[in-house]
Motif scaffolding. Structure first.
Motif, PDB file in Angstrom:
ATOM      1  N   SER A  53       0.816  -1.213   0.000  1.00  0.00           N
ATOM      2  CA  SER A  53       0.000   0.000   0.000  1.00  0.00           C
ATOM      3  C   SER A  53       0.855   1.271   0.000  1.00  0.00           C
ATOM      4  O   SER A  53       0.302   2.368  -0.112  1.00  0.00           O
ATOM      5  CB  SER A  53      -0.919   0.019   1.231  1.00  0.00           C
ATOM      6  OG  SER A  53      -0.149   0.108   2.425  1.00  0.00           O
ATOM      7  N   ILE A  54       2.176   1.138   0.109  1.00  0.00           N
ATOM      8  CA  ILE A  54       3.006   2.340   0.198  1.00  0.00           C
ATOM      9  C   ILE A  54       3.025   3.087  -1.138  1.00  0.00           C
ATOM     10  O   ILE A  54       2.883   2.490  -2.207  1.00  0.00           O
ATOM     11  CB  ILE A  54       4.457   2.003   0.627  1.00  0.00           C
ATOM     12  CG1 ILE A  54       5.148   1.119  -0.420  1.00  0.00           C
ATOM     13  CG2 ILE A  54       4.488   1.374   1.982  1.00  0.00           C
ATOM     14  CD1 ILE A  54       6.622   0.895  -0.121  1.00  0.00           C
ATOM     15  N   THR A  55       3.183   4.375  -1.057  1.00  0.00           N
ATOM     16  CA  THR A  55       3.213   5.204  -2.251  1.00  0.00           C
ATOM     17  C   THR A  55       4.556   5.055  -2.973  1.00  0.00           C
ATOM     18  O   THR A  55       5.534   4.556  -2.409  1.00  0.00           O
ATOM     19  CB  THR A  55       3.013   6.683  -1.882  1.00  0.00           C
ATOM     20  OG1 THR A  55       4.120   7.104  -1.058  1.00  0.00           O
ATOM     21  CG2 THR A  55       1.702   6.881  -1.130  1.00  0.00           C
ATOM     22  N   GLN A  56       4.591   5.518  -4.214  1.00  0.00           N
ATOM     23  CA  GLN A  56       5.834   5.507  -4.975  1.00  0.00           C
ATOM     24  C   GLN A  56       6.905   6.354  -4.270  1.00  0.00           C
ATOM     25  O   GLN A  56       8.075   5.989  -4.221  1.00  0.00           O
ATOM     26  CB  GLN A  56       5.594   6.035  -6.390  1.00  0.00           C
ATOM     27  CG  GLN A  56       6.835   6.166  -7.256  1.00  0.00           C
ATOM     28  CD  GLN A  56       7.426   4.822  -7.661  1.00  0.00           C
ATOM     29  OE1 GLN A  56       6.795   3.777  -7.487  1.00  0.00           O
ATOM     30  NE2 GLN A  56       8.633   4.849  -8.196  1.00  0.00           N
ATOM     31  N   GLU A  57       6.489   7.468  -3.711  1.00  0.00           N
ATOM     32  CA  GLU A  57       7.434   8.345  -3.009  1.00  0.00           C
ATOM     33  C   GLU A  57       8.047   7.639  -1.802  1.00  0.00           C
ATOM     34  O   GLU A  57       9.255   7.723  -1.568  1.00  0.00           O
ATOM     35  CB  GLU A  57       6.710   9.619  -2.552  1.00  0.00           C
ATOM     36  CG  GLU A  57       7.635  10.621  -1.880  1.00  0.00           C
ATOM     37  CD  GLU A  57       6.911  11.891  -1.465  1.00  0.00           C
ATOM     38  OE1 GLU A  57       7.573  12.799  -0.921  1.00  0.00           O
ATOM     39  OE2 GLU A  57       5.686  11.986  -1.684  1.00  0.00           O
ATOM     40  N   LYS A  58       7.213   6.920  -1.057  1.00  0.00           N
ATOM     41  CA  LYS A  58       7.711   6.190   0.111  1.00  0.00           C
ATOM     42  C   LYS A  58       8.636   5.058  -0.320  1.00  0.00           C
ATOM     43  O   LYS A  58       9.677   4.815   0.316  1.00  0.00           O
ATOM     44  CB  LYS A  58       6.527   5.626   0.909  1.00  0.00           C
ATOM     45  CG  LYS A  58       6.925   4.815   2.131  1.00  0.00           C
ATOM     46  CD  LYS A  58       7.676   5.643   3.154  1.00  0.00           C
ATOM     47  CE  LYS A  58       7.948   4.843   4.415  1.00  0.00           C
ATOM     48  NZ  LYS A  58       8.752   5.622   5.404  1.00  0.00           N
ATOM     49  N   ARG A  59       8.279   4.376  -1.397  1.00  0.00           N
ATOM     50  CA  ARG A  59       9.132   3.299  -1.901  1.00  0.00           C
ATOM     51  C   ARG A  59      10.500   3.841  -2.311  1.00  0.00           C
ATOM     52  O   ARG A  59      11.527   3.234  -2.056  1.00  0.00           O
ATOM     53  CB  ARG A  59       8.460   2.593  -3.078  1.00  0.00           C
ATOM     54  CG  ARG A  59       9.260   1.393  -3.590  1.00  0.00           C
ATOM     55  CD  ARG A  59       8.576   0.699  -4.751  1.00  0.00           C
ATOM     56  NE  ARG A  59       7.359   0.043  -4.328  1.00  0.00           N
ATOM     57  CZ  ARG A  59       6.135   0.444  -4.626  1.00  0.00           C
ATOM     58  NH1 ARG A  59       5.967   1.523  -5.381  1.00  0.00           N
ATOM     59  NH2 ARG A  59       5.083  -0.212  -4.206  1.00  0.00           N
ATOM     60  N   GLU A  60      10.508   5.001  -2.932  1.00  0.00           N
ATOM     61  CA  GLU A  60      11.768   5.615  -3.346  1.00  0.00           C
ATOM     62  C   GLU A  60      12.612   6.004  -2.126  1.00  0.00           C
ATOM     63  O   GLU A  60      13.832   5.868  -2.138  1.00  0.00           O
ATOM     64  CB  GLU A  60      11.502   6.837  -4.222  1.00  0.00           C
ATOM     65  CG  GLU A  60      10.979   6.474  -5.609  1.00  0.00           C
ATOM     66  CD  GLU A  60      10.713   7.692  -6.481  1.00  0.00           C
ATOM     67  OE1 GLU A  60      11.089   8.816  -6.057  1.00  0.00           O
ATOM     68  OE2 GLU A  60      10.151   7.536  -7.578  1.00  0.00           O
ATOM     69  N   ASP A  61      11.956   6.493  -1.076  1.00  0.00           N
ATOM     70  CA  ASP A  61      12.680   6.846   0.153  1.00  0.00           C
ATOM     71  C   ASP A  61      13.331   5.611   0.774  1.00  0.00           C
ATOM     72  O   ASP A  61      14.487   5.659   1.220  1.00  0.00           O
ATOM     73  CB  ASP A  61      11.730   7.484   1.168  1.00  0.00           C
ATOM     74  CG  ASP A  61      11.316   8.896   0.779  1.00  0.00           C
ATOM     75  OD1 ASP A  61      12.005   9.493  -0.077  1.00  0.00           O
ATOM     76  OD2 ASP A  61      10.304   9.378   1.320  1.00  0.00           O
ATOM     77  N   LEU A  62      12.585   4.499   0.804  1.00  0.00           N
ATOM     78  CA  LEU A  62      13.120   3.253   1.359  1.00  0.00           C
ATOM     79  C   LEU A  62      14.296   2.756   0.533  1.00  0.00           C
ATOM     80  O   LEU A  62      15.316   2.321   1.081  1.00  0.00           O
ATOM     81  CB  LEU A  62      12.019   2.190   1.413  1.00  0.00           C
ATOM     82  CG  LEU A  62      10.883   2.419   2.412  1.00  0.00           C
ATOM     83  CD1 LEU A  62       9.756   1.418   2.179  1.00  0.00           C
ATOM     84  CD2 LEU A  62      11.406   2.290   3.840  1.00  0.00           C
ATOM     85  N   LEU A  63      14.156   2.825  -0.786  1.00  0.00           N
ATOM     86  CA  LEU A  63      15.228   2.351  -1.657  1.00  0.00           C
ATOM     87  C   LEU A  63      16.464   3.249  -1.550  1.00  0.00           C
ATOM     88  O   LEU A  63      17.589   2.759  -1.546  1.00  0.00           O
ATOM     89  CB  LEU A  63      14.743   2.290  -3.105  1.00  0.00           C
ATOM     90  CG  LEU A  63      15.748   1.747  -4.117  1.00  0.00           C
ATOM     91  CD1 LEU A  63      16.197   0.334  -3.756  1.00  0.00           C
ATOM     92  CD2 LEU A  63      15.176   1.759  -5.517  1.00  0.00           C
ATOM     93  N   ARG A  64      16.249   4.553  -1.451  1.00  0.00           N
ATOM     94  CA  ARG A  64      17.388   5.469  -1.313  1.00  0.00           C
ATOM     95  C   ARG A  64      18.184   5.135  -0.051  1.00  0.00           C
ATOM     96  O   ARG A  64      19.415   5.145  -0.053  1.00  0.00           O
ATOM     97  CB  ARG A  64      16.909   6.917  -1.272  1.00  0.00           C
ATOM     98  CG  ARG A  64      18.062   7.926  -1.305  1.00  0.00           C
ATOM     99  CD  ARG A  64      17.533   9.360  -1.209  1.00  0.00           C
ATOM    100  NE  ARG A  64      16.644   9.688  -2.307  1.00  0.00           N
ATOM    101  CZ  ARG A  64      17.052  10.105  -3.503  1.00  0.00           C
ATOM    102  NH1 ARG A  64      18.356  10.225  -3.741  1.00  0.00           N
ATOM    103  NH2 ARG A  64      16.182  10.390  -4.450  1.00  0.00           N
ATOM    104  N   ASN A  65      17.482   4.849   1.011  1.00  0.00           N
ATOM    105  CA  ASN A  65      18.158   4.491   2.258  1.00  0.00           C
ATOM    106  C   ASN A  65      18.967   3.212   2.095  1.00  0.00           C
ATOM    107  O   ASN A  65      20.109   3.115   2.578  1.00  0.00           O
ATOM    108  CB  ASN A  65      17.136   4.325   3.384  1.00  0.00           C
ATOM    109  CG  ASN A  65      17.795   3.975   4.703  1.00  0.00           C
ATOM    110  OD1 ASN A  65      18.588   4.736   5.251  1.00  0.00           O
ATOM    111  ND2 ASN A  65      17.466   2.798   5.223  1.00  0.00           N
ATOM    112  N   LEU A  66      18.396   2.219   1.392  1.00  0.00           N
ATOM    113  CA  LEU A  66      19.114   0.969   1.144  1.00  0.00           C
ATOM    114  C   LEU A  66      20.362   1.206   0.302  1.00  0.00           C
ATOM    115  O   LEU A  66      21.440   0.674   0.591  1.00  0.00           O
ATOM    116  CB  LEU A  66      18.196  -0.040   0.450  1.00  0.00           C
ATOM    117  CG  LEU A  66      17.102  -0.690   1.302  1.00  0.00           C
ATOM    118  CD1 LEU A  66      16.109  -1.421   0.414  1.00  0.00           C
ATOM    119  CD2 LEU A  66      17.718  -1.666   2.306  1.00  0.00           C
ATOM    120  N   LEU A  67      20.236   2.012  -0.746  1.00  0.00           N
ATOM    121  CA  LEU A  67      21.364   2.259  -1.650  1.00  0.00           C
ATOM    122  C   LEU A  67      22.483   3.023  -0.951  1.00  0.00           C
ATOM    123  O   LEU A  67      23.659   2.670  -1.074  1.00  0.00           O
ATOM    124  CB  LEU A  67      20.885   3.036  -2.875  1.00  0.00           C
ATOM    125  CG  LEU A  67      19.995   2.288  -3.866  1.00  0.00           C
ATOM    126  CD1 LEU A  67      19.513   3.235  -4.971  1.00  0.00           C
ATOM    127  CD2 LEU A  67      20.735   1.112  -4.488  1.00  0.00           C
TER     128      LEU A  67
END
Length: 205
Positions: A53-67
């Motif tokens: 259910s997470i938004t695209q913006e939230k997904r990008e934030d999570l991925l940025r943190n991982l990267l």
């Protein structure tokens, strides 16, 4: 051919043997550390994907943190630019690093949006390849055979970082490098053309 005095050769052989023994004793620890690191990366990624259910913006934030936490962005960015990395001006260098990070976040967040319940499994026994350690894993799918994934890692400032991901024998870093070089070559060798293409990709919704 020059030879060492006989009396010193046994000392040299003893040092070599000790060095080999020390290196051999370090390998299991290094392999175990690499296995644990990639398992952590995989689990964190899956956890980030579980919430559909997470938004695209939230997904990008999570991925940025991982990267930014687990990927050597500077080294990978330099590799992807290939021989053109030497052509960057002092002003272009930090701009490229910012664009490269934003570009990876955008591209891979779109790929991860296709997640459909796959699981991740690390195969024990990482192997050394020069300064890098390679960890083998599998992505297990509900429909279809497992996907073989190799993770290349190295240590930087005492911390393990990912330098490449090889999916079924295809290097993600090398593939990205080919794409970047193609854009630059098709535009008269101008790096600004690559910057423009990256900004266009980043702006996509």
């Amino acid at each position: 051919m020059l030879q060492m005095p006989f009396s010193r050769r046994p000392v040299l052989m003893l040092l070599v043997a000790a060095g080999i023994g020390l290196f051999a004793s370090l390998l299991p620890a290094r392999a175990a550390e690499a296995d644990s690191f990639i398992r952590q990366v995989g689990n964190e990624t899956l956890k980030a994907l579980e919430d559909r259910s997470i938004t695209q913006e939230k997904r990008e934030d999570l991925l940025r943190n991982l990267l930014t936490t687990h990927l050597d962005l500077e080294a990978v960015g330099r590799f992807c630019l290939g021989r053109y990395s030497r052509s960057l001006t002092d002003a272009q260098r930090p701009e490229y690093q910012r664009l490269f990070e934003d570009y990876l976040v955008k591209v891979y967040s779109q790929l991860l949006a296709q997640y459909n319940g796959e699981t991740f499994e690390v195969r024990e026994g990482a192997r050394s390849a020069g300064s890098e350690t390679i960890v083998e894993s599998q992505i297990l799918r509900q429909n279809g055979p497992p996907i073989r994934v190799e993770w290349k890692t190295h240590e930087k400032n005492g911390k393990p970082l990912v330098t490449d991901v090889v999916v079924e024998g295809v290097s993600m870093a090398f593939t990205q490098r080919q794409q970047f070089e193609s854009v630059i070559q098709n535009n008269g060798g101008k790096i600004d053309a690559l910057f423009a293409a990256m900004r266009k990709q980043i702006a996509r919704r």
